[in-house]
Design a protein around this motif. Structure first.
Motif: not given
Length: 466
Positions: A210-221
């Protein structure tokens, strides 16, 4: 395979023990229907050491490791022979990367990301008949935050002359990702079909986890570590993620087609695996299309499906000592709608450290439909915010054998580097290192301690952005 899950296909150089020569079966294409299309995997006629298919991952009784290895990604070498692809800059549809070299690159929706050096799979345990086990915490992925663009199209065309074209270079991506393993990995390894795990012979295998990936967006600081903090719903989870080191993969979803070919361990990406006829043209064969349970896949008229494909074999291009223990990763699928997860704290964010396990929907009781298991408030439904997005991940790496049972693998005739009965292979730093002898220590207790010690030698920092 559960309909709420997506089986992805990656490949990694995996290897095991030693007995006979090569495991070949009738070639087939394995197909999995997914939201928006299907995933196809052409197995090249290669199967597991106990006759396992490309759709089988459960192992027999794991009878203690007879080989321990680790794999480290090395970044793109620009040699993997995947077709160039048009990539759009993420969150910016005015910028294009024309005919991008896709070696060690990731397709995600219309966007591209680079698998950089430093992802590490430590303490990879393989038993005598090819069963494979890798603990969750021994799989560490590097940060995905750039696209390493190299034009691979017509050399007579300047890509910057095309509309909004870009020149070769490394570009920061607008969305960045941190992948995690969310379960242990199991599967099978093909080096049990060679003369020795360290031999210069073509070998391949597969695992699933099982595999996960966390997304980091520029809108979050940005946070204290200098990278963007994840926003709400940032964790994407794919159940039954697959890693393979052989075959051809196609992710055909939502009008997009991603394709990748394996470069098998010990073989050169410059040598074709396609069999040629007397005129130098590819030999084409017609193969059955099978469902993941092994039954024939049917067309719209209810007839068994077939596909015409080039005839390919594992190691078909021959082995090459210049690519000794070089491997490639690839895989793909579609981010599913969601999964059931068990959390340490249901009130905390669904981070890697808080996710205890990804669970099968069939094991959940949710009579009132509130997304919480009736028998355990820590088991909740996780909705993926990128649901329906197709992806294909590629990477290059090096496989390092840390230890093997010399009493089981006594044939060192095909191992390239041997001194006084001790086999050597190159580590990720380019140094020849001795392969330790597992037969000299008790099994399994001392072996597990040995494997744990390897973790301190090679690893990747788990902090986000490192």
């Amino acid at each position: 395979m559960k309909t709420t899950n997506t089986r992805a296909a990656l490949l990694i150089g995996v290897a095991g023990a030693a007995v006979a020569q090569g495991v070949l079966a009738a070639p087939a294409v394995w197909v999995e229907p997914v939201a928006g299309g299907e995933i196809r995997f052409y197995d090249w006629g290669y199967s597991g050491p106990q006759g396992q298919t490309a759709a089988e991952f459960a192992y027999n009784t794991f009878d203690g490791p007879r080989q321990i290895q680790h794999v480290v990604t090395t970044g793109p070498d620009r040699l993997t022979p995947d077709a160039p692809q048009l990539i759009r800059e993420d969150l910016n549809y005015d910028t294009f990367y024309w005919d991008a070299n896709m070696d060690s690159q990731v397709n995600f929706y219309d966007w591209g990301y680079t698998t950089v050096a430093g992802s590490t799979f430590n303490n990879m345990q393989i038993d005598a008949d090819g069963d494979y086990y890798v603990a969750r915490n021994d799989m560490q992925f590097a940060w995905y935050g750039s696209f390493d663009y190299q034009y691979a199209g017509d050399p007579a065309v300047d890509p910057t002359s095309l509309y909004a074209g870009t020149s070769d270079g490394v570009y920061a991506t607008n969305i960045q990702f941190q992948p995690y393993a969310l379960s242990d990995a199991t599967g099978w390894c093909g080096s049990v079909t060679t003369s020795n795990p360290g031999s210069l012979e073509a070998m391949a295998g597969q695992v699933t986890f099982d595999f996960g990936f966390e997304a980091f967006l520029p809108t979050t600081g940005t946070g204290d570590n200098g990278v963007w903090d994840p926003g709400e719903g940032s964790m994407q989870i794919v159940q039954d993620f697959v890693m393979r080191s052989y075959g051809s993969l196609e992710v055909d979803v939502n009008g997009r087609l991603y394709q990748a070919d394996a470069v098998v361990n010990n073989t050169s990406p410059l040598d074709s695996t396609v069999e040629l006829d007397a005129n130098g043209d590819p030999v084409l064969i017609t193969v059955p299309v099978l469902n993941l349970d092994g039954t024939p896949a049917l067309d719209a008229n209810g007839n068994p499906r077939t596909m015409t494909v080039p005839k390919k074999t594992v190691g078909g291009g021959g082995v090459d000592q210049n690519f000794y223990n070089k491997v490639s990763f690839m895989g793909g699928g579609v981010v599913p709608d969601g999964v059931w997860v068990q959390l340490a704290d249901p009130n905390a964010p669904k981070s890697n450290d808080n996710i205890l396990a990804v669970l099968d929907a069939a094991d959940i009781v949710d009579a009132d439909g509130d997304g919480v298991d009736d028998n355990n408030p820590n088991i909740i439904w996780h909705q993926n915010s990128f649901a329906g997005y197709g992806f294909l991940l590629r990477a290059d790496g090096i496989r390092i054998i840390d230890a093997m049972d010399y009493s089981l693998y006594s044939d060192l005739s095909n191992v390239p580097y041997v001194t006084n009965g001790v086999a050597y292979n190159y580590d990720e730093n380019g140094n020849l290192t001795a392969i330790a002898d597992l037969s000299a220590v008790p099994v399994p207790a001392a072996v597990w301690l040995f494997g744990s010690g390897l973790l301190g030698l090679v690893g990747v920092a788990r902090r986000k952005g490192n």
